[in-house]
Design a protein around this motif. Structure first.
Motif, PDB file in Angstrom:
ATOM      1  N   PHE A 164     -27.990 -46.969 -63.354  1.00 18.30           N
ATOM      2  CA  PHE A 164     -29.298 -47.364 -62.827  1.00 18.30           C
ATOM      3  C   PHE A 164     -29.670 -48.801 -63.168  1.00 18.30           C
ATOM      4  O   PHE A 164     -29.276 -49.335 -64.212  1.00 18.30           O
ATOM      5  N   PHE A 200     -33.947 -47.298 -60.650  1.00 17.06           N
ATOM      6  CA  PHE A 200     -34.455 -46.272 -61.551  1.00 17.06           C
ATOM      7  C   PHE A 200     -35.899 -45.958 -61.165  1.00 17.06           C
ATOM      8  O   PHE A 200     -36.737 -46.868 -61.068  1.00 17.06           O
ATOM      9  N   THR A 233     -27.075 -41.843 -67.052  1.00 15.05           N
ATOM     10  CA  THR A 233     -28.419 -42.391 -67.186  1.00 15.05           C
ATOM     11  C   THR A 233     -28.959 -42.182 -68.592  1.00 15.05           C
ATOM     12  O   THR A 233     -28.659 -41.172 -69.233  1.00 15.05           O
ATOM     13  N   GLN A 237     -35.287 -45.089 -70.104  1.00 17.88           N
ATOM     14  CA  GLN A 237     -34.662 -46.401 -70.173  1.00 17.88           C
ATOM     15  C   GLN A 237     -35.084 -47.086 -71.464  1.00 17.88           C
ATOM     16  O   GLN A 237     -36.273 -47.301 -71.727  1.00 17.88           O
ATOM     17  N   ALA A 244     -37.917 -40.886 -65.764  1.00 16.98           N
ATOM     18  CA  ALA A 244     -37.900 -40.547 -64.341  1.00 16.98           C
ATOM     19  C   ALA A 244     -38.786 -39.323 -64.107  1.00 16.98           C
ATOM     20  O   ALA A 244     -39.056 -38.564 -65.040  1.00 16.98           O
TER      21      ALA A 244
END
Length: 457
Positions: A164, A200, A233, A237, A244
């Motif tokens: 991503f 993302f 992923t 992040q 997400a």
């Protein structure tokens, strides 16, 4: 450390119950040490606030000159159980005194106990554990396993790795190639064309949060599902603390099942209670095929692990997937004690409960400084303030840097800004923090932001 960074900045000294305002930064007595580091290390090592750590305990960091900081870095999200926890320290000492501090891949009881304990806390059917040293190493291993699995079930074309935009997976070659930060891979001469990135869905930088966006991005790059071996992923992040949508992740899990694609969750920052769940992916109601974990696995020593489905983890024959320091006995002892502390002190639930104070307070601060904080992301005891130029969502790294330094001057330890364009102020206190100390840190952060914004006008 650049010379101009070593000029002390005078700030008033103030004493409170939880923090000391230090004066100056850097402490004058520390400058010879900082200069020695500058002369003998690459300048890439000089990116953190110029505080010379001497010791740390619980949620506090100390220098040699009587200064104390409340730590909201957790040593970059490592010390989930706090610094130098007595049970972990004792386990390390006992292992050293036992007389085994290294043994390569030769069998040991401590390694057997360690992998058994990690398999026990992992969800079914992830019951095979491969111990490594760093988070980057686990991602390299995951890439290898995905591609080996893909070719086994789909032939030579099924080697694609999808990751991503804005993702950070480490600093080794493969980890940076699957990363989503172009500046970090400008040094790579031949980027792998079968490692591709898609947006993302964080709802801020990645506006489209529908799973259709994932499918369209693959299609736009001419990549069909039969060519994909793995999707990798971060659970959130890392730099941006961005999650997400749950529905998106559940649809991704279903898509991976449909197309025989391995789903890899990078839990290096998220695992072991950080987000208020034992594993961060539990927020999504899914189970991946492989977990990459590290950092909070030991609350201090360098060890990491890939945990996965047996049929994937057993792809390689004896002796062909090893690491020099795999299952280091002292590190294994730290892992076992750390897992015990997490359970006995109920740190996962603690992170969840304190997160119900932490996250709303950060959102309140964001509303107060709406023009300068574009978004707050996070869960549990991890969060990130996305600093922006007023009236835009353009990242403002200089503002983030000044906020971090002002916090450190005020006795709140943060690490240098990270995330998108280096403009995110990352917050990650140890999970053992008290509510009083958490609120003290929140007040200090708010004071720092207020002062910096007032100064810049």
């Amino acid at each position: 450390m650049e010379a101009q960074q070593l000029v002390p900045r005078q700030v008033p000294r103030v004493e409170t119950r939880h923090r000391r305002i230090v004066t100056p930064i850097p402490v004058p007595e520390s400058i010879p040490i900082l200069e020695k580091l500058r002369q003998n290390e690459p300048r890439s090592m000089s990116g953190q606030p110029p505080v010379v750590w001497d010791r740390a305990e619980g949620v506090y960091v100390y220098d040699r000159w009587g200064n104390q900081w409340l730590d909201w870095s957790s040593g970059v999200l490592v010390t989930n159980a706090g610094h130098n926890h007595p049970k972990i320290r004792q386990a390390i000492l006992e292992q050293v005194q036992h007389g085994l501090v290294h043994n390569y891949c030769f069998p040991s009881e401590i390694r057997a106990r360690c992998v058994e304990a990690l398999a026990r806390v992992a969800p079914e059917p992830l019951k095979k554990v491969f111990l490594l040293t760093t988070g980057s190493e686990t991602l390299e291993c995951a890439i290898k396993l995905c591609r080996t699995w893909g070719q086994k079930i789909g032939g030579k074309r099924k080697i694609g790795i999808v990751s991503f935009h804005n993702a950070f997976h480490g600093r080794t070659l493969g980890a940076q190639m699957i990363g989503g930060i172009p500046a970090l891979k400008s040094w790579i001469v031949n980027l792998d064309p079968d490692m591709i990135q898609v947006p993302f869905p964080d709802g801020f930088r990645g506006v489209d949060t529908s799973f259709d966006g994932f499918l369209k991005a693959l299609e736009a790059q001419g990549y069909s599902p039969d060519r994909v071996a793995g999707v990798i992923t971060e659970t959130y992040q890392g730099g941006n603390a961005s999650f997400a949508p749950t529905e998106y992740m559940q649809q991704l899990r279903a898509w991976c099942n449909q197309h025989q694609v391995l789903l890899v969750m990078d839990e290096v920052q998220a695992g072991f209670g950080r987000t208020g769940k034992y594993w961060g992916f539990e927020h999504y109601g899914i189970v991946p095929d492989l977990i990459c974990c590290g950092k909070g696995i030991s609350s201090g020593l360098p060890i990491s692990a890939v945990i996965g489905r047996p049929e994937v983890m057993d792809l390689y024959p004896p002796g062909s997937m090893t690491s020099t320091h795999t299952g280091n006995p002292v590190c294994c002892a730290a892992v076992l004690a750390n897992l015990q502390v997490i359970e006995e002190e109920n740190l996962v639930e603690r992170a969840r409960c304190l997160g119900e104070i932490f996250q709303p307070e950060l959102r309140r601060i964001r509303l107060r400084f709406f023009d300068h904080i574009g978004m707050v992301h996070g869960r549990g005891l991890v969060a990130s303030l996305h600093m922006v130029r007023p009236g835009t969502i353009e990242p403002w790294p200089q503002l983030a840097s000044r906020v971090v330094l002002r916090c450190v001057e005020k006795g709140l330890m943060l690490f240098a800004p990270v995330g998108y364009a280096g403009a995110s102020v990352k917050l990650a206190p140890p999970l053992v923090i008290t509510e009083d100390a958490l609120r003290e840190g929140i007040a200090t952060l708010e004071e720092a932001i207020e002062e910096v914004i007032r100064e810049i006008g």
